[in-house]
Design an enzyme around this catalytic site. Structure first.
Site, mmCIF file in Angstrom:
data_model
loop_
_atom_site.group_PDB
_atom_site.id
_atom_site.type_symbol
_atom_site.label_atom_id
_atom_site.label_comp_id
_atom_site.label_asym_id
_atom_site.label_seq_id
_atom_site.Cartn_x
_atom_site.Cartn_y
_atom_site.Cartn_z
ATOM 1 N N SER A 104 3.393 -6.901 2.505
ATOM 2 C CA SER A 104 2.370 -6.097 3.175
ATOM 3 C C SER A 104 1.007 -6.286 2.498
ATOM 4 C CB SER A 104 2.800 -4.626 3.184
ATOM 5 O OG SER A 104 2.002 -3.879 4.068
ATOM 6 N N MET A 105 0.386 -5.214 1.965
ATOM 7 C CA MET A 105 -0.882 -5.383 1.271
ATOM 8 C C MET A 105 -0.726 -6.319 0.081
ATOM 9 S SD MET A 105 -3.420 -2.596 -0.537
ATOM 10 C CE MET A 105 -2.400 -2.409 -2.008
ATOM 11 N N PHE A 117 0.842 -1.205 0.000
ATOM 12 C CA PHE A 117 0.000 0.000 0.000
ATOM 13 C C PHE A 117 0.874 1.252 0.000
ATOM 14 C CE2 PHE A 117 -2.632 3.201 2.173
ATOM 15 C CZ PHE A 117 -3.809 3.111 1.457
ATOM 16 N N ASP A 155 8.183 -4.582 13.606
ATOM 17 C CA ASP A 155 7.541 -4.004 12.429
ATOM 18 C C ASP A 155 6.687 -2.852 12.929
ATOM 19 O OD1 ASP A 155 5.697 -3.417 10.347
ATOM 20 O OD2 ASP A 155 5.801 -5.451 9.575
ATOM 21 N N HIS A 167 9.516 -3.251 8.523
ATOM 22 C CA HIS A 167 8.400 -3.666 7.680
ATOM 23 C C HIS A 167 8.789 -3.938 6.224
ATOM 24 C CE1 HIS A 167 4.323 -4.220 6.380
ATOM 25 N NE2 HIS A 167 4.427 -3.242 5.499
#
Length: 247
Positions: A93-94, A25, A194, A224
């Site tokens: 992530s996303m 994202f 994270d 992250h």
């Protein structure tokens, strides 16, 4: 609208094993490019698409939604599946959530998943306010460049578009609901430290999927955006070993 230099999609045709890599994202293919190049060096066919609204401006991203991002990922997967004997999907992530959604829809046509700090939940109480806040606050603080390695910067927005974020949070509900439908082999790598996505997100994925072949690896020297961080070489090599074992 022009694309930021370095945010362009990445594509290479190699063997009949394909790998689709999906960024996160507000991020861009830049965060996945070193991983993609490593896979290319190993001979694989690789696709790293740029999700709609990413790599331009956060204002443009606010006009896009989860369905737009998924459509591009789905199209890239279908193209690889037509070309290759097997296709693996990796996501950050996303991008991890989008990879899970692909696995839920396409079943055994996805040969395996490599998830890096997958995002399917936040623990921040302010997320509950987003359905209202999006009408009065078009953007929020950035989540980009959570990287431990000195001097490394993620090419991503300096603001987080709230309308787009609400779309993501809504989509997570379906991804979480359908996690038991994920039966493919899964390699999940996540960072205990994270500052964007909580460890409970990875724990939820591992607890709910139905995969008989799942491996968890902790990335102790990264935050992250681990694909650009100190543990990046390990992510790249572990993914190659995972693909080779299943191919």
């Amino acid at each position: 609208m022009s694309v930021l230099p370095g945010a362009e999609p990445y594509s290479h045709d190699g063997s009949d094993t394909g790998v689709l890599l999906v960024h996160g994202f507000t991020g861009t293919p830049q965060s996945m490019r070193p991983w993609g190049e490593h896979l290319v060096e190993r001979g694989y066919t690789v696709r790293v698409p740029r999700l709609p609204g990413h790599g331009t401006t956060w204002q443009e991203m606010n006009r896009t939604r989860w369905d737009d991002w998924y459509a591009v990922v789905d199209a890239a997967f279908r193209e690889l599946h037509e070309r290759c004997a097997r296709v693996f999907v990796g996501g950050l992530s996303m991008g991890g959530a989008l990879a899970l959604a692909l696995a839920q829809e396409h079943g055994p046509r996805v040969s395996g998943l490599v998830l890096v700090n997958p995002a399917v939940k936040f623990e921040d109480w302010r997320v509950r306010l987003v359905p209202v806040l999006k009408y009065v606050m078009p953007s929020a603080a950035a989540i980009a460049s959570d990287i431990k390695k000195p001097g490394v910067v993620e090419l991503a927005y300096d603001r987080s578009p709230v309308h787009a974020a609400h779309s993501q949070f809504t989509a997570w509900k379906n991804v979480i609901r359908d996690l038991p439908e994920v039966t493919q082999p899964v390699l999940l790598l996540h960072s205990p430290e994270d500052h964007v996505v909580p460890a409970s997100s990875s724990e939820l994925v591992l607890a709910r999927i139905s995969s008989e072949d799942s491996t968890e690896i902790l990335l102790h020297d990264s935050y992250h955006v681990a694909t650009l961080d100190n543990d990046a070489p390990r992510i790249f090599e572990e993914s190659v070993q995972f693909i080779e074992r299943l191919s």
